[in-house]
Enzyme design. Sequence first.
Site, PDB file in Angstrom:
ATOM      1  N   ARG A  56       0.858  -1.198   0.000  1.00 26.06           N
ATOM      2  CA  ARG A  56       0.000   0.000   0.000  1.00 26.06           C
ATOM      3  C   ARG A  56       0.887   1.239   0.000  1.00 26.06           C
ATOM      4  NH1 ARG A  56      -1.432   1.691   4.703  1.00 26.06           N
ATOM      5  NH2 ARG A  56      -2.131  -0.336   5.473  1.00 26.06           N
ATOM      6  N   TYR A 108     -16.118  18.351 -13.733  1.00 19.90           N
ATOM      7  CA  TYR A 108     -16.560  16.956 -13.798  1.00 19.90           C
ATOM      8  C   TYR A 108     -17.577  16.718 -12.667  1.00 19.90           C
ATOM      9  CZ  TYR A 108     -16.280  11.879 -13.676  1.00 19.90           C
ATOM     10  OH  TYR A 108     -16.585  10.546 -13.692  1.00 19.90           O
ATOM     11  N   ASP A 180      -7.505  20.074 -13.197  1.00 22.94           N
ATOM     12  CA  ASP A 180      -7.860  18.748 -13.695  1.00 22.94           C
ATOM     13  C   ASP A 180      -7.531  18.748 -15.182  1.00 22.94           C
ATOM     14  OD1 ASP A 180      -9.098  16.503 -14.780  1.00 22.94           O
ATOM     15  OD2 ASP A 180     -10.766  16.553 -13.354  1.00 22.94           O
ATOM     16  N   LYS A 205      -8.630   7.819 -18.692  1.00 24.82           N
ATOM     17  CA  LYS A 205      -8.995   8.429 -19.963  1.00 24.82           C
ATOM     18  C   LYS A 205      -7.802   8.402 -20.918  1.00 24.82           C
ATOM     19  CE  LYS A 205     -12.675   9.009 -17.500  1.00 24.82           C
ATOM     20  NZ  LYS A 205     -12.958  10.242 -16.763  1.00 24.82           N
TER      21      LYS A 205
HETATM   22  C1  LIG Z   1     -13.377  10.614 -15.467  1.00 24.70           C
HETATM   23  C2  LIG Z   1     -12.982  11.927 -14.904  1.00 24.70           C
HETATM   24  C3  LIG Z   1     -12.687  12.084 -13.552  1.00 24.70           C
HETATM   25  C4  LIG Z   1     -12.835  10.951 -12.558  1.00 24.70           C
HETATM   26  O1  LIG Z   1     -11.954   9.919 -12.808  1.00 24.70           O
HETATM   27  P1  LIG Z   1     -12.253   8.344 -12.503  1.00 24.70           P
HETATM   28  O2  LIG Z   1     -11.024   7.704 -12.985  1.00 24.70           O
HETATM   29  O3  LIG Z   1     -13.500   7.970 -13.243  1.00 24.70           O
HETATM   30  O4  LIG Z   1     -12.447   8.247 -11.018  1.00 24.70           O
HETATM   31  C5  LIG Z   1     -12.258  13.323 -13.108  1.00 24.70           C
HETATM   32  N1  LIG Z   1     -12.162  14.377 -13.961  1.00 24.70           N
HETATM   33  C6  LIG Z   1     -12.447  14.262 -15.266  1.00 24.70           C
HETATM   34  C7  LIG Z   1     -12.325  15.454 -16.144  1.00 24.70           C
HETATM   35  C8  LIG Z   1     -12.877  13.045 -15.787  1.00 24.70           C
HETATM   36  O5  LIG Z   1     -13.175  12.947 -17.085  1.00 24.70           O
END
Ligand SMILES: *Cc1c(COP(=O)(O)O)cnc(C)c1O
Length: 385
Positions: A56, A108, A180, A205
């Site tokens: 961890r 998001y 982000d 993504k």
């Molecule tokens: C998908 C996404 C998240 C969250 O990420 P997860 O991997 O689904 O927890 C945060 N910000 C953006 C812009 C996203 O597209």
Amino acid sequence: MSDEIAPPRKPGFDTLAIHAGQEPDPTAGAVAVPIFQTSTYAQEAVGKHKGYDYARTGNPTRTALETCLAALEGGAWGLAFASGMAAADAIAHLLEAGSHVVIADDVYGGTYRLFARVFDRAGIELSPVDMRDGRNVKRAIRKRTKLVWIETPTNPTLKIVDIPAVTEVARAAGVLSVVDNTFASPYLQQPLGLGADLVLHSTTKYIGGHSDVVGGAIVGTDPSLRERLAFVQNAAGGVPGPFDAWLVLRGAKTLALRMERHSDNAMAIAEWLVQHPKVASVNYPGLVSHPGHDVARRQMRSFGGMVSFELTGGEAAAKRAVARTRIFTLAESLGGVESLIEVPLSMTHGSVRGTPLEPPAGLIRLSVGIESIDDLISDLAQAIG
Ligand SMILES: *Cc1c(COP(=O)(O)O)cnc(C)c1O
């Protein structure tokens, strides 16, 4: 010949993606970083070990990923998490009870939900503002403001926030700023160099890029922030397993090539949609008509793979079209090699219905993949009809 020693060249992005943190493994010379599928590590004597004691706290596959992501964002350190939301949760845990957060008014949905419905219990207060104008951020900052949360391009309307302008407002007020960077990826945009304190990714993504893993990451420069976030990472335990870390690392190797194709394909589709008689509006920062185009040109290498649009027939026409595509798969998520299509309000953005983040009911969002562009356009043509 001159005796002068050439200054060391800083490796380019594509080189870092393939080599940063990824030396051949000393055991057998494996060129690919091994998947260290272990929960614990042998110690020679009490406390005497090779830097790893429990998985961890640390794992060499994860370390390779964290080193690579730090290099790609131009940061000093990276921390990998089990998901983008686990990474966001770690940042939220930096805040004392009663703190105030200024957040982009179309972040998001999961980020909004985390602050509004989990951290509300810690008395965290939120001010959603339109960050396209830095003055809105300045006006929203109060004594207790501890964090400015930026996202650009935004989801699903592809608004562009001027990162240097907004991070400067935060810095002047002594407030931490986070970007982000999931939609752009570090290949297209590097927020740390534009003034941000922290960068967050859902590596699910574009960085993972193949729709086969869920992951998250935070990258920064300040060592004290690393220390505080690594403490939360270990204390709360939202870490990726070694195989997931390996999949993200493998995806990152081709990020540059994929982002070029995602951007080219999305640009071609946006231009095709704009001239289509049944299309009412198109959101893509690469279009000169997009209100954020000039800012996007300044801070992004190109404009990414996300496009959204509305049909003249509204919500009913949108739901009909998304059910008729054959190459675009009707699905949530984004950033993979395959093209996806969805109606945000009924799918990804259901959790923000009735909030200031609610998108238009008839908005269609595309995650444009890296397939042949002619096939993608003819698929959309037959679906829109
Ligand atoms: C998908 C996404 C998240 C969250 O990420 P997860 O991997 O689904 O927890 C945060 N910000 C953006 C812009 C996203 O597209």
